[in-house]
Design a protein around this motif. Structure first.
Motif, PDB file in Angstrom:
ATOM      1  N   SER A   1     -11.066  41.303-131.974  1.00 45.84           N
ATOM      2  CA  SER A   1     -12.247  40.602-131.471  1.00 45.84           C
ATOM      3  C   SER A   1     -12.371  40.903-129.984  1.00 45.84           C
ATOM      4  CB  SER A   1     -12.130  39.092-131.673  1.00 45.84           C
ATOM      5  OG  SER A   1     -12.027  38.757-133.040  1.00 45.84           O
TER       6      SER A   1
ATOM      7  N   VAL B   1     -14.436  39.623-126.415  1.00 41.90           N
ATOM      8  CA  VAL B   1     -15.358  38.829-125.611  1.00 41.90           C
ATOM      9  C   VAL B   1     -15.401  39.484-124.235  1.00 41.90           C
ATOM     10  CG1 VAL B   1     -15.013  36.674-126.864  1.00 41.90           C
ATOM     11  CG2 VAL B   1     -13.545  37.208-124.923  1.00 41.90           C
TER      12      VAL B   1
ATOM     13  N   VAL C   1     -18.266  39.754-129.349  1.00 37.31           N
ATOM     14  CA  VAL C   1     -18.634  38.462-129.929  1.00 37.31           C
ATOM     15  C   VAL C   1     -19.660  37.751-129.064  1.00 37.31           C
ATOM     16  CG1 VAL C   1     -17.765  36.197-130.649  1.00 37.31           C
ATOM     17  CG2 VAL C   1     -16.373  38.242-131.027  1.00 37.31           C
ATOM     18  N   GLU C   2     -19.383  37.710-127.750  1.00 39.35           N
ATOM     19  CA  GLU C   2     -20.323  37.089-126.828  1.00 39.35           C
ATOM     20  C   GLU C   2     -19.994  37.509-125.401  1.00 39.35           C
ATOM     21  OE1 GLU C   2     -20.007  32.807-126.133  1.00 39.35           O
ATOM     22  OE2 GLU C   2     -18.137  32.802-127.283  1.00 39.35           O
TER      23      GLU C   2
ATOM     24  N   LEU D   1     -11.576  31.212-128.520  1.00 41.50           N
ATOM     25  CA  LEU D   1     -11.573  31.992-129.760  1.00 41.50           C
ATOM     26  C   LEU D   1     -10.153  32.124-130.298  1.00 41.50           C
ATOM     27  CD1 LEU D   1     -12.904  33.787-131.884  1.00 41.50           C
ATOM     28  CD2 LEU D   1     -12.829  35.679-130.238  1.00 41.50           C
TER      29      LEU D   1
END
Length: 251
Positions: free
Chosen positions: A118, A120, A174-175, A189
């Motif tokens: 993941s 960010v 993700v953001e 997260l």
């Protein structure tokens, strides 16, 4: 300290890279990162790893100046093996690895992030693979995990960068958040994942790697073969010398 680890909540290992001035890792740094990630994955008290950096940006790739001040091919061989080991350690880490990216993420940085589970990023983050300008090839394997094929090729051939905000649209980031909120967002997260049954998460990581449509290790190793050819032809040395000279002129 160039590489440090902090354990948060007893289950989240936060690994921080700090190699001033631009987090361009030397050969020893890539191997140290690989060793650290393997150790953390083998520690069953660790449920998630967060990979972050201090300084101006997340990662500027390999230390080209180290290559150019080292006689023969020892440094280029070391960098290639070190990058391979570090990227592999991220991908094969037994627990999910969350990247927290700020500023620039270039070359080897994309190799690391592309293999994370993941991502960010801060809203000032950007990604790129300038290998063509350095007389090398590599990390297209990992850039292709962040953007679609045709965009990957355009970025690769031109050396252009892409902002993290655009990668949100592609689903690979993700953001994005203000830099001041990046660490808290990454930890949020990580906490969400760490709260799950770690036995299930470790099985899920292995399962997801097993169904990956691209063998990232073989794909990246294939790319590296062309870098060796360019080095033997003298092209890579010319391009790295030009990069170092440009840096001196800029000062």
């Amino acid at each position: 300290m160039p590489l440090s680890t902090e354990v948060v909540d007893g289950t989240i290992a936060v690994v921080t890279m700090n190699y001033p001035p631009v987090n361009a890792l030397p050969v020893a740094g890539w191997f140290a990162l690989a060793d650290r990630l393997r150790e953390l994955g083998a520690d069953h008290s660790v449920h998630v790893v967060v990979l972050r950096a201090e300084g101006r940006g997340f990662n500027a790739g390999v230390d080209i100046k180290e290559m150019q001040r080292t006689e023969g091919f020892e440094a280029i061989l070391g960098a290639n093996k070190g990058c391979y080991a570090a990227f592999k350690a991220v991908y094969e880490c037994a627990v999910p690895v969350v990247a927290a990216v700020h500023g620039f993420c270039l070359g080897g940085g994309v190799g690391l992030v592309g293999n994370c589970d993941s991502v960010v990023a801060s809203d000032d983050a950007y990604f790129g693979v300038p290998e063509v300008d350095r007389g090398a090839l590599g990390a297209a394997t990992h850039l292709a995990r962040l953007v679609p094929q045709h965009l990957m090729r355009t970025l690769y051939f031109t050396g252009r960068t892409i902002p993290a905000t655009a990668l949100v649209q592609h689903g690979s980031v993700v953001e994005t958040v203000p830099r001041a909120e990046l660490d808290a967002t990454a930890l949020g997260l990580a906490r969400e994942i760490a709260a799950k049954d770690p036995r299930v998460i470790r099985a899920a990581k292995e399962a997801l790697n097993g169904i990956d449509p691209v063998d990232v290790h073989r794909s990246y190793r294939f790319e590296q073969g062309f870098t060796f050819e360019l080095n033997l032809a003298g092209v890579a040395d010319e391009r790295r010398d030009a990069f170092v000279q440009d840096g001196k002129a800029a000062r």
